[in-house]
Design an enzyme around this catalytic site. Structure first.
Site, PDB file in Angstrom:
ATOM      1  N   GLU A  40       0.736  -1.156  -0.051  1.00 54.39           N
ATOM      2  CA  GLU A  40       0.083  -0.023  -0.271  1.00 54.39           C
ATOM      3  C   GLU A  40       0.935   1.387   0.079  1.00 54.39           C
ATOM      4  O   GLU A  40       1.762   1.310   0.758  1.00 54.39           O
ATOM      5  CB  GLU A  40      -1.050  -0.010   1.367  1.00 54.39           C
ATOM      6  CG  GLU A  40      -1.849   1.178   1.413  1.00 54.39           C
ATOM      7  CD  GLU A  40      -2.972   1.011   2.573  1.00 54.39           C
ATOM      8  OE1 GLU A  40      -3.390  -0.003   2.775  1.00 54.39           O
ATOM      9  OE2 GLU A  40      -3.103   2.106   3.276  1.00 54.39           O
ATOM     10  N   ARG A  96      -8.339   4.986 -24.207  1.00 54.94           N
ATOM     11  CA  ARG A  96      -8.602   4.199 -25.320  1.00 54.94           C
ATOM     12  C   ARG A  96     -10.201   3.751 -24.918  1.00 54.94           C
ATOM     13  O   ARG A  96     -11.112   3.400 -26.042  1.00 54.94           O
ATOM     14  CB  ARG A  96      -7.857   3.085 -25.531  1.00 54.94           C
ATOM     15  CG  ARG A  96      -6.539   3.310 -26.511  1.00 54.94           C
ATOM     16  CD  ARG A  96      -5.750   2.024 -26.469  1.00 54.94           C
ATOM     17  NE  ARG A  96      -4.787   1.904 -25.161  1.00 54.94           N
ATOM     18  CZ  ARG A  96      -3.906   0.898 -25.179  1.00 54.94           C
ATOM     19  NH1 ARG A  96      -3.524   0.300 -26.489  1.00 54.94           N
ATOM     20  NH2 ARG A  96      -3.290   0.746 -24.042  1.00 54.94           N
ATOM     21  N   GLN A  97     -10.453   3.489 -23.852  1.00 55.35           N
ATOM     22  CA  GLN A  97     -11.885   3.106 -23.382  1.00 55.35           C
ATOM     23  C   GLN A  97     -12.897   4.401 -23.163  1.00 55.35           C
ATOM     24  O   GLN A  97     -13.066   5.026 -22.112  1.00 55.35           O
ATOM     25  CB  GLN A  97     -12.007   2.300 -22.153  1.00 55.35           C
ATOM     26  CG  GLN A  97     -11.040   1.205 -22.132  1.00 55.35           C
ATOM     27  CD  GLN A  97     -11.025   0.344 -20.741  1.00 55.35           C
ATOM     28  OE1 GLN A  97     -12.018   0.207 -20.274  1.00 55.35           O
ATOM     29  NE2 GLN A  97     -10.014   0.294 -20.314  1.00 55.35           N
ATOM     30  N   HIS A 130      -6.318  10.184 -26.556  1.00 53.53           N
ATOM     31  CA  HIS A 130      -7.032   9.204 -27.938  1.00 53.53           C
ATOM     32  C   HIS A 130      -7.873   9.797 -28.664  1.00 53.53           C
ATOM     33  O   HIS A 130      -7.911   9.493 -29.734  1.00 53.53           O
ATOM     34  CB  HIS A 130      -7.171   8.045 -27.057  1.00 53.53           C
ATOM     35  CG  HIS A 130      -7.586   6.796 -28.131  1.00 53.53           C
ATOM     36  ND1 HIS A 130      -6.745   6.455 -29.163  1.00 53.53           N
ATOM     37  CD2 HIS A 130      -8.743   6.272 -28.476  1.00 53.53           C
ATOM     38  CE1 HIS A 130      -7.229   5.775 -30.006  1.00 53.53           C
ATOM     39  NE2 HIS A 130      -8.403   5.194 -29.522  1.00 53.53           N
ATOM     40  N   LYS A 192      -8.140  -0.557 -40.837  1.00 55.92           N
ATOM     41  CA  LYS A 192      -7.976  -1.764 -39.835  1.00 55.92           C
ATOM     42  C   LYS A 192      -9.051  -2.333 -38.979  1.00 55.92           C
ATOM     43  O   LYS A 192     -10.123  -1.497 -38.923  1.00 55.92           O
ATOM     44  CB  LYS A 192      -6.896  -1.159 -38.750  1.00 55.92           C
ATOM     45  CG  LYS A 192      -6.558  -2.055 -37.543  1.00 55.92           C
ATOM     46  CD  LYS A 192      -5.435  -1.492 -36.795  1.00 55.92           C
ATOM     47  CE  LYS A 192      -6.360  -0.489 -35.499  1.00 55.92           C
ATOM     48  NZ  LYS A 192      -5.452  -0.042 -34.872  1.00 55.92           N
ATOM     49  N   ARG A 194     -10.215  -4.865 -36.085  1.00 56.57           N
ATOM     50  CA  ARG A 194      -9.687  -5.832 -34.961  1.00 56.57           C
ATOM     51  C   ARG A 194     -10.855  -6.779 -34.373  1.00 56.57           C
ATOM     52  O   ARG A 194     -12.300  -6.197 -34.169  1.00 56.57           O
ATOM     53  CB  ARG A 194      -9.454  -4.769 -33.754  1.00 56.57           C
ATOM     54  CG  ARG A 194      -8.404  -4.089 -33.744  1.00 56.57           C
ATOM     55  CD  ARG A 194      -8.182  -3.414 -32.507  1.00 56.57           C
ATOM     56  NE  ARG A 194      -7.097  -2.138 -32.346  1.00 56.57           N
ATOM     57  CZ  ARG A 194      -5.953  -2.384 -32.449  1.00 56.57           C
ATOM     58  NH1 ARG A 194      -5.474  -3.491 -32.222  1.00 56.57           N
ATOM     59  NH2 ARG A 194      -4.906  -1.423 -32.407  1.00 56.57           N
ATOM     60  N   THR A 223       1.244  -2.681 -28.681  1.00 57.33           N
ATOM     61  CA  THR A 223       2.057  -3.880 -28.926  1.00 57.33           C
ATOM     62  C   THR A 223       2.766  -3.827 -30.460  1.00 57.33           C
ATOM     63  O   THR A 223       3.841  -4.629 -30.979  1.00 57.33           O
ATOM     64  CB  THR A 223       1.124  -5.092 -29.133  1.00 57.33           C
ATOM     65  OG1 THR A 223       0.366  -4.640 -30.372  1.00 57.33           O
ATOM     66  CG2 THR A 223       0.322  -5.345 -28.132  1.00 57.33           C
TER      67      THR A 223
HETATM   68  C1  R5P Z   1      -5.812   2.512 -31.752  1.00 50.40           C
HETATM   69  O1  R5P Z   1      -6.945   3.128 -31.980  1.00 50.40           O
HETATM   70  C2  R5P Z   1      -4.600   3.588 -31.304  1.00 50.40           C
HETATM   71  O2  R5P Z   1      -4.693   4.776 -31.889  1.00 50.40           O
HETATM   72  C3  R5P Z   1      -3.341   2.950 -31.754  1.00 50.40           C
HETATM   73  O3  R5P Z   1      -3.722   2.585 -33.189  1.00 50.40           O
HETATM   74  C4  R5P Z   1      -3.364   1.514 -31.013  1.00 50.40           C
HETATM   75  O4  R5P Z   1      -3.527   1.480 -29.698  1.00 50.40           O
HETATM   76  C5  R5P Z   1      -2.142   0.549 -31.106  1.00 50.40           C
HETATM   77  O5  R5P Z   1      -2.361  -0.483 -30.647  1.00 50.40           O
HETATM   78  P1  R5P Z   1      -1.102  -1.788 -31.006  1.00 50.40           P
HETATM   79  O6  R5P Z   1       0.040  -1.075 -31.127  1.00 50.40           O
HETATM   80  O7  R5P Z   1      -1.235  -2.742 -29.822  1.00 50.40           O
HETATM   81  O8  R5P Z   1      -1.784  -2.303 -32.467  1.00 50.40           O
END
Ligand code: R5P
Length: 310
Positions: A40, A96-97, A130, A192, A194, A223
């Site tokens: 903590e 991102r959320q 974001h 893209k 996902r 990643t």
């Molecule tokens: C997604 O909408 C963001 O703008 C990035 O493209 C994303 O977070 C990149 O993630 P990763 O490197 O895991 O593909």
């Protein structure tokens, strides 16, 4: 008595906060993070800040301890009678959320905005959210800085001919367009799809990149799956070279391996998050001076927008 500018840092952003303080012309204030035996956390501000303008720097990258440390620092500053508390969050994690795009998911960005405000932040200073509309999650002022302030001069210094900008996904179109407009060049879009977070299932390019030096623009490299797939696709479509300008180097999982084994000539990032290791393909540009100037302008009630390059 005049309120002073006092800059402090959480553990995660120490390296950047030191540079910000130096660029501002002051010393970074002292914080000690004490811990109970179970882990903590108890961050202690070791200097009086009564009546001061306090700037608390910490990126809220995972693990959640980074966010929590910032919240505890805000609470410490509030209870120590700081006059005005600004949470300086170079990388706003959980951004991102930012929408409910499926049933039963949280809007984490909004929750964190609420929690920062409840803790006692009077203002937030951050960079390349974001989505810019995340500013609307806050009912306190948000100073939203732009990495283009450091990216544009660096890209100019490369003197690359035949540039075309690329958005790595539809969500990144506005970012790529800002670059394309500034440099008066064309842009293309990688479409893209996902199935799961961090997993790219399919990608196509909208536009022509034959013989072009392509610059991919994005806010986050996590990643590096998106980026390495986009680079491969652009090269397959005839691009001469592919570089990337990406604000926040989250770099988790196999990111370093993905970048090193990719077709990317260079990945340019900002120091909003410390790199875990060096990589020959990654170039880091510092945003310390920009944050220092923004802090000065905020304190002196001057424009922050004037710091942006259009
Ligand atoms: C997604 O909408 C963001 O703008 C990035 O493209 C994303 O977070 C990149 O993630 P990763 O490197 O895991 O593909």
């Amino acid at each position: 008595m005049e309120s002073l500018v006092r800059i402090f840092s959480g553990s995660n952003s120490q390296y950047l906060a030191e540079r910000i303080a130096k660029s501002y012309g002051t010393e970074l204030g002292k914080v000690e993070v004490r811990r109970f035996s179970d882990g903590e956390m108890c961050p202690v501000i070791l200097e009086s800040i009564r009546g001061d303008y306090v700037f608390l720097v910490n990126s809220t990258i995972s693990p959640t301890d980074n966010l929590f440390e910032l919240l505890l620092l805000i609470d410490s500053a509030k209870r120590a009678s700081a006059e005005y508390i600004t949470a300086v969050i170079p990388y706003f994690g959980y951004g991102r959320q930012d929408r409910k795009d499926r049933p039963r998911v949280p809007i984490a960005g909004k929750l964190i905005a609420n929690v920062l405000t409840a803790a006692g932040a009077n203002r937030v200073m951050t960079m390349d959210l974001h989505a810019p509309q995340i500013q609307g999650f806050f009912d306190i002022p948000v100073d939203h800085l732009e990495s283009s302030t450091v990216f544009f001069p660096y890209l100019k210094s490369l003197s690359l001919p035949d540039i075309t900008f690329a958005a790595p996904d539809v969500g990144g179109v506005n970012r790529a367009r800002q670059f394309a407009l500034h440099f008066n060049k064309e842009m293309v879009i990688c479409d893209k799809y996902r199935k799961r977070p961090n997993e790219v299932s399919a990608m196509t390019v909208i536009g022509d990149v034959t013989g072009r030096n392509v610059i991919i623009v994005d806010d986050i490299i996590d990643t590096a799956n998106t980026l390495s797939n986009a680079a491969q696709l652009l090269i397959d479509k005839g691009a001469k070279s592919v570089r990337a300008f990406i604000t926040h180097p989250v770099l988790s999982g196999k990111a370093y391996e993905n970048i090193e084994n990719s077709k990317l000539a260079e990945v340019v990032v900002c120091d909003t998050i410390p790199l875990k290791k060096q990589s020959p393909k990654i170039k880091v540009l510092s945003v310390a001076e920009l944050f220092a100037t923004a802090i000065r302008n905020m304190y002196e009630h001057k424009s922050i927008t004037s710091l942006f390059v259009n």
